[in-house]
Design a protein around this motif. Structure first.
Motif, mmCIF file in Angstrom:
data_model
loop_
_atom_site.group_PDB
_atom_site.id
_atom_site.type_symbol
_atom_site.label_atom_id
_atom_site.label_comp_id
_atom_site.label_asym_id
_atom_site.label_seq_id
_atom_site.Cartn_x
_atom_site.Cartn_y
_atom_site.Cartn_z
ATOM 1 N N ASN A 1 0.825 -1.206 0.000
ATOM 2 C CA ASN A 1 0.000 0.000 0.000
ATOM 3 C C ASN A 1 0.860 1.257 0.000
ATOM 4 O O ASN A 1 0.352 2.353 0.254
ATOM 5 N N ALA A 2 2.163 1.110 -0.276
ATOM 6 C CA ALA A 2 3.104 2.225 -0.226
ATOM 7 C C ALA A 2 3.612 2.570 -1.617
ATOM 8 O O ALA A 2 4.126 1.696 -2.329
ATOM 9 N N LEU A 3 3.516 3.834 -2.002
ATOM 10 C CA LEU A 3 3.897 4.239 -3.357
ATOM 11 C C LEU A 3 5.377 3.991 -3.639
ATOM 12 O O LEU A 3 5.738 3.473 -4.700
ATOM 13 N N GLY A 4 6.243 4.388 -2.709
ATOM 14 C CA GLY A 4 7.673 4.225 -2.939
ATOM 15 C C GLY A 4 8.090 2.770 -3.046
ATOM 16 O O GLY A 4 8.928 2.408 -3.883
ATOM 17 N N ILE A 5 7.494 1.929 -2.229
ATOM 18 C CA ILE A 5 7.792 0.499 -2.293
ATOM 19 C C ILE A 5 7.283 -0.097 -3.588
ATOM 20 O O ILE A 5 7.967 -0.914 -4.223
ATOM 21 N N ALA A 6 6.100 0.317 -4.017
ATOM 22 C CA ALA A 6 5.550 -0.182 -5.282
ATOM 23 C C ALA A 6 6.457 0.191 -6.447
ATOM 24 O O ALA A 6 6.699 -0.632 -7.347
#
Length: 257
Positions: A126-131
């Protein structure tokens, strides 16, 4: 140095700098992190400091100043420990065909960065940077969980996010936490983030908490998982052996990176 002298020095440092960290104080006074946490607890009772995860702040600071800070600030803190934890977490990846949820957080981000294994996995976050980091891998099936984007953490939160996660059945969840204590388990400052983290824990067959040692023996506003729901904790080599022993006694596998 006597405890009273150490307390006076710590209180002075908080007044001067506004914030102190457990790791820095332990190194400065050549004592354990557990000793410093006891010092901070005593100083908080007398109103000299306000404890936050990893240290303490001047009690005169606003709630926003004293509480959760933006991702851009937190990502540089204890970076070497977080990188090592992220690498050590790779041993808990499931076999090919399994699934992994990467919770939002700066340490879980390092676990995502460390993922280079070519096996086929289904990944969710649910995290943009991780995605964005995971999307660069060639052999993965990536799911970005949507919802209301919380700017402070760049993570999706809210009822839609929780409902989407509740439908998943995940092999392994890499979960971050702002606080970790025997009494209250894993905790975080924001109720919406806590609801998402609880959903992640509930949908996973195996819960692996990634937390550097500064998070130990501290509590944030909202608990999202008791220690009984945690299978593994991956932390850094500065973790107090006494803390590790207490966690191990509760049936948790503790790995130091």
């Amino acid at each position: 140095m006597y405890a009273a002298e150490r307390h006076e020095a710590i209180a002075g440092a908080v007044r001067e700098h506004g914030r102190v960290s457990v790791l820095d104080l332990a190194a400065q006074f050549d004592v354990t992190g557990e000793t410093i946490r006891r010092d901070l607890a005593a100083l908080e009772r007398t109103g000299h400091v306000h404890r936050v995860h990893g240290g303490a702040v001047d009690p005169g600071l606003t709630t926003l100043d004293a509480g959760e800070r933006p991702l851009t600030q937190r990502i540089t803190e204890h970076s070497e420990a977080k990188i090592a934890i992220g690498i050590a977490a790779q041993q808990f990846l499931p076999t090919a065909g399994g699934s992994v949820f990467f919770d939002a957080g700066t340490t879980t981000y390092q676990a995502a960065r460390a993922l280079t294994d070519p096996r086929e996995l289904t990944l969710a976050t649910n995290a943009l940077g991780i995605a964005a980091t995971l999307a660069k891998l060639p052999a993965v099936n990536l799911h970005l969980i949507g919802g209301r984007l919380r700017g402070l953490t760049q993570a999706s939160v809210g009822a839609d996010t929780v409902a989407a996660i509740a439908k998943l059945r995940i092999s392994v969840a890499f979960v971050g936490t702002n606080g970790l204590s025997a009494r209250h388990g894993c905790s975080t400052p924001d109720p919406d983030e806590a609801a998402v983290k609880s959903a992640i824990v509930a949908c996973a067959n195996r819960v692996v908490v990634l937390a550097d040692s500064s998070k130990f023996n501290s509590d944030e506003l909202v608990s999202f998982a008791p220690l009984s729901e945690v299978d593994v904790i991956v932390t850094d080599s500065d973790a107090d052996p006494a803390d590790i022993a207490r966690l191990t006694e509760q049936g948790i596998e503790v790995v130091t990176a």
